[in-house]
Design a protein around this motif. Structure first.
Motif, PDB file in Angstrom:
ATOM      1  N   SER A   3       0.847  -1.206   0.000  1.00  0.00           N
ATOM      2  CA  SER A   3       0.000   0.000   0.000  1.00  0.00           C
ATOM      3  C   SER A   3       0.872   1.242   0.000  1.00  0.00           C
ATOM      4  CB  SER A   3      -0.876   0.039   1.248  1.00  0.00           C
ATOM      5  OG  SER A   3      -1.636  -1.110   1.339  1.00  0.00           O
ATOM      6  N   THR A   7       0.850   4.295  -2.619  1.00  0.00           N
ATOM      7  CA  THR A   7       0.673   5.693  -2.210  1.00  0.00           C
ATOM      8  C   THR A   7       1.794   6.557  -2.794  1.00  0.00           C
ATOM      9  OG1 THR A   7      -0.397   4.954  -0.195  1.00  0.00           O
ATOM     10  CG2 THR A   7       0.388   7.218  -0.201  1.00  0.00           C
ATOM     11  N   MET A 184      -8.689  -4.141   1.110  1.00  0.00           N
ATOM     12  CA  MET A 184      -9.205  -2.866   0.607  1.00  0.00           C
ATOM     13  C   MET A 184     -10.707  -3.102   0.412  1.00  0.00           C
ATOM     14  SD  MET A 184      -6.485  -1.771  -2.361  1.00  0.00           S
ATOM     15  CE  MET A 184      -4.747  -1.533  -2.039  1.00  0.00           C
ATOM     16  N   PHE A 206      -7.519   1.572   1.886  1.00  0.00           N
ATOM     17  CA  PHE A 206      -7.696   1.986   0.495  1.00  0.00           C
ATOM     18  C   PHE A 206      -9.100   1.604   0.034  1.00  0.00           C
ATOM     19  CE2 PHE A 206      -3.327   2.990  -0.706  1.00  0.00           C
ATOM     20  CZ  PHE A 206      -3.552   3.858  -1.754  1.00  0.00           C
ATOM     21  N   GLY A 232      -5.757   7.266  -0.099  1.00  0.00           N
ATOM     22  CA  GLY A 232      -6.632   6.140   0.222  1.00  0.00           C
ATOM     23  C   GLY A 232      -7.690   5.829  -0.821  1.00  0.00           C
TER      24      GLY A 232
END
Ligand SMILES: O=c1ccn([C@@H]2O[C@H](COP(=O)(O)O)[C@@H](O)[C@H]2O)c(=O)[nH]1
Length: 272
Positions: A3, A7, A184, A206, A232
């Motif tokens: 993640s 990002t 997610m 997310f 996110g």
């Protein structure tokens, strides 16, 4: 991909756009049909024209399954092309799987090991033991359907059970499953008004947000209620980008559509 790496890509490219590869042989430019693999040729052209404006691609597996063995071959070539040419891109198999644990493990192997996707969409209806086999894979994400973009989302997902709407229960309960850090959630852009409350439940997770474009969801609303300090969000648009034109410059037009969304996203990121 982790993640955090995703990002980093989002901030680097100033984009949280996911381009949906819902490639339908009946909708691609007719001149491509004489190519050896029309679906792959279409995908390759779309990817080459849009990759600098997006951080993710989401082939919807139904479109590939619908054309049998040739579809699977085109899917495999597409994902291999992404891995080789654009390894920084995050990949989502929109497959909406989930079964008894023994069978879910096979789905997970297919999408994570064989095809090498970073993530797969999974239906939560069969519960914990149907989802946990997907969560075991390191640096892979399981994207759980929570509040989907379609009208039918109101048939079950918003029904109250034990005084709580089902989609909220899905989010709350799944947070306690083994390896829940790999989760997610799907929340439709058409349900942006729910995002404020959803963020109270899952402040860091997310969200994959389909429904901007052909389904009429608003990017601005999604960002207003759903964006976190780490963004996110992965906002998907498929038909509005890939079928923006059916002429010989279809890829260029798709690139322009993706760029327009990326520019709006860059403006939203400036508000952080
Ligand atoms: O709630 C959901 C979950 C998945 N989808 C999928 O996303 C794309 C949307 O395509 P558009 O052309 O941008 O409408 C498609 O593959 C859906 O199956 C969704 O729309 N809503």
């Amino acid at each position: 991909m982790t993640s955090q790496e995703l990002t980093e890509q989002i901030f680097k490219k100033k984009s949280f756009l996911c381009v949906g590869l819902d490639t339908d042989p009946d909708r691609i430019p007719t001149y491509l049909l004489s190519e050896e693999d029309p679906v792959f040729s279409f995908n390759k052209a779309i990817i080459d024209a849009t990759h600098e404006f997006c951080v993710a691609y989401k082939p919807n597996i139904a479109f590939y399954e619908a054309v049998g063995i040739d579809g699977w071959k085109a899917l495999k070539k597409t994902i291999d092309y992404l891995h080789t040419e654009y390894p920084e891109i995050y990949t989502i198999a929109d497959a909406k799987r989930g079964d008894i644990g023994n069978t879910s493990r096979m789905y997970a192997k297919a999408f994570f090991n064989d095809l090498g996707f970073d993530s797969v969409t999974v239906a939560p209806y069969m519960g914990k033991d149907s989802v946990e086999p997907f969560l075991e894979f390191t640096n892979k994400h399981t994207i759980l359907l929570a509040l989907t973009s379609n009208e039918g989302a109101f048939d079950f997902q918003t029904l109250e059970t034990d005084g709580e709407e089902l989609y909220r229960k899905v989010m709350k309960t799944s947070k306690n499953w083994k390896n829940a850090k790999n989760l997610m959630y799907v929340v439709g852009a058409t349900k942006a008004e729910f995002l404020g409350e959803i963020r109270k439940l899952i402040p860091e997770s997310f969200l994959l947000v389909p429904g901007v474009g052909a389904q009429g969801g608003s990017l601005e609303e999604v960002c207003k209620y759903g964006m976190t300090k780490n963004v996110g969000l992965l906002v998907n648009s498929s038909r509005k980008i890939i079928y923006a034109s059916d002429s010989s410059n279809f890829a260029e037009i798709a690139g322009a559509k993706a760029e327009a969304l990326q520019k709006q996203m860059a403006q939203e990121l400036e508000k952080l």
